[in-house]
Design an enzyme around this catalytic site. Structure first.
Site, PDB file in Angstrom:
ATOM      1  N   TYR A  14       0.808  -1.227   0.000  1.00 19.16           N
ATOM      2  CA  TYR A  14       0.000   0.000   0.000  1.00 19.16           C
ATOM      3  C   TYR A  14       0.837   1.271   0.000  1.00 19.16           C
ATOM      4  O   TYR A  14       0.275   2.374  -0.040  1.00 19.16           O
ATOM      5  CB  TYR A  14      -0.914   0.012   1.229  1.00 19.16           C
ATOM      6  CG  TYR A  14      -1.835  -1.185   1.342  1.00 19.16           C
ATOM      7  CD1 TYR A  14      -3.011  -1.247   0.607  1.00 19.16           C
ATOM      8  CD2 TYR A  14      -1.513  -2.255   2.175  1.00 19.16           C
ATOM      9  CE1 TYR A  14      -3.852  -2.350   0.703  1.00 19.16           C
ATOM     10  CE2 TYR A  14      -2.341  -3.369   2.281  1.00 19.16           C
ATOM     11  CZ  TYR A  14      -3.508  -3.405   1.543  1.00 19.16           C
ATOM     12  OH  TYR A  14      -4.335  -4.506   1.629  1.00 19.16           O
ATOM     13  N   PHE A  64      -4.331  -0.810   9.920  1.00 15.34           N
ATOM     14  CA  PHE A  64      -5.115  -0.623   8.699  1.00 15.34           C
ATOM     15  C   PHE A  64      -6.099   0.528   8.909  1.00 15.34           C
ATOM     16  O   PHE A  64      -6.495   0.841  10.034  1.00 15.34           O
ATOM     17  CB  PHE A  64      -5.811  -1.898   8.234  1.00 15.34           C
ATOM     18  CG  PHE A  64      -4.839  -2.888   7.637  1.00 15.34           C
ATOM     19  CD1 PHE A  64      -4.468  -2.790   6.298  1.00 15.34           C
ATOM     20  CD2 PHE A  64      -4.274  -3.884   8.412  1.00 15.34           C
ATOM     21  CE1 PHE A  64      -3.544  -3.670   5.743  1.00 15.34           C
ATOM     22  CE2 PHE A  64      -3.346  -4.773   7.866  1.00 15.34           C
ATOM     23  CZ  PHE A  64      -2.980  -4.666   6.523  1.00 15.34           C
ATOM     24  N   ASN A  66      -9.248   1.310   8.519  1.00 11.48           N
ATOM     25  CA  ASN A  66     -10.542   1.259   9.195  1.00 11.48           C
ATOM     26  C   ASN A  66     -10.449   1.181  10.711  1.00 11.48           C
ATOM     27  O   ASN A  66     -11.444   1.396  11.406  1.00 11.48           O
ATOM     28  CB  ASN A  66     -11.347   0.058   8.688  1.00 11.48           C
ATOM     29  CG  ASN A  66     -11.765   0.212   7.239  1.00 11.48           C
ATOM     30  OD1 ASN A  66     -11.401   1.187   6.570  1.00 11.48           O
ATOM     31  ND2 ASN A  66     -12.517  -0.745   6.730  1.00 11.48           N
ATOM     32  N   ASN A 112     -13.073   6.337   6.249  1.00 19.68           N
ATOM     33  CA  ASN A 112     -13.153   5.330   7.308  1.00 19.68           C
ATOM     34  C   ASN A 112     -12.132   5.535   8.418  1.00 19.68           C
ATOM     35  O   ASN A 112     -12.376   5.181   9.576  1.00 19.68           O
ATOM     36  CB  ASN A 112     -12.984   3.927   6.713  1.00 19.68           C
ATOM     37  CG  ASN A 112     -14.188   3.501   5.896  1.00 19.68           C
ATOM     38  OD1 ASN A 112     -15.314   3.929   6.156  1.00 19.68           O
ATOM     39  ND2 ASN A 112     -13.964   2.668   4.895  1.00 19.68           N
TER      40      ASN A 112
END
Length: 243
Positions: A14, A64, A66, A112
């Site tokens: 990512y 992550f 979220n 998020n």
């Protein structure tokens, strides 16, 4: 003390994603020798240092996107921070590429990471640095867009943008949000990058729209020489600092 959290997803997969621009900004800030190397705490990578004589903790949640709030919340409780002492740097779809806004509170805009932070802090009254990445133009395309790497054409505006945020973070640390926005804007230019992916000036195929013959004939606008001495130079230095 100030906690600056940059949002993103962990791992090399990512690292170049648009969603990770918050991580990128912190990676640039931590290059300052005033900050320690990254270490692990609060389910995050953290670095401690000083900006303008004030203690600052940089935090990249490794939970992550979220679940970003779990890491930010743990750090905020450990250091007993008020919401005004927390800054979150994140990607913003609703701003053109290379544009920046700072605001306190407000909605999460469907982000998020912010939604998670709101829940874990129990408040929305922290400061947000919204770094524009543009919008793909279609709601259904948002997820693949933010989880895709910046395109090569984006490098022209992305690198100066991130460098400007890091270079002028002292104004942010002092709570001079308007000054911080002005300095970043001056450092990166006021015009939207025409070739940037997600730009309002970009067509569906991702290429810049052709300019009219009249605009092409005009050429580049004249460069304004900034005075180095005299009353105007003194005023600019007082307003924007020596840089």
């Amino acid at each position: 003390m100030l906690l600056i959290a940059g949002l993103g997803n962990p791992g090399s997969r990512y690292a170049g994603n648009r969603h990770n621009i918050g991580f990128m900004a912190l990676d640039e800030i931590v290059r300052d020798p005033a900050f320690s190397p990254w270490s692990k705490k609060f389910s995050a990578d953290i670095s401690e240092g000083q900006i303008g004589g004030e203690k600052v903790v940089l935090l990249k949640p490794q939970t992550f996107m979220n679940e970003s709030g779990r890491s930010v919340g743990d750090a905020a409780r450990f250091f007993k921070l008020e919401p005004s002492q927390i800054v979150v740097i994140h990607d913003e779809l609703d701003l053109p590429p290379g544009k920046l806004r700072v605001k306190t509170g407000g909605g999460n805009g469907g982000h998020n990471g912010l939604r998670s932070i709101d829940a874990h802090l129990g408040t929305k009254d922290y400061r947000r640095v919204r770094m524009g990445i543009g919008h793909p133009g279609n709601k259904d395309a948002v997820s693949p867009y933010v989880l895709s790497d910046f395109a090569k054409v984006d490098r022209e505006w992305l690198e100066p943008f991130i460098e400007a945020v890091a270079h002028h973070v002292d104004s942010l640390a002092k709570g001079e949000d308007a000054m911080f926005m002005n300095k970043v804007s001056l450092a990166t230019g006021s015009n939207e990058p025409s070739g940037a992916k997600g730009s309002a000036a970009t067509g569906a195929a991702g290429t810049a729209k052709a300019r009219s013959h009249i605009r092409q004939a005009r050429g580049a606008p004249p460069q304004v020489k900034v005075p180095e001495k005299g009353p105007m130079a003194d005023m600019l230095k007082r307003l924007f600092g020596k840089d």
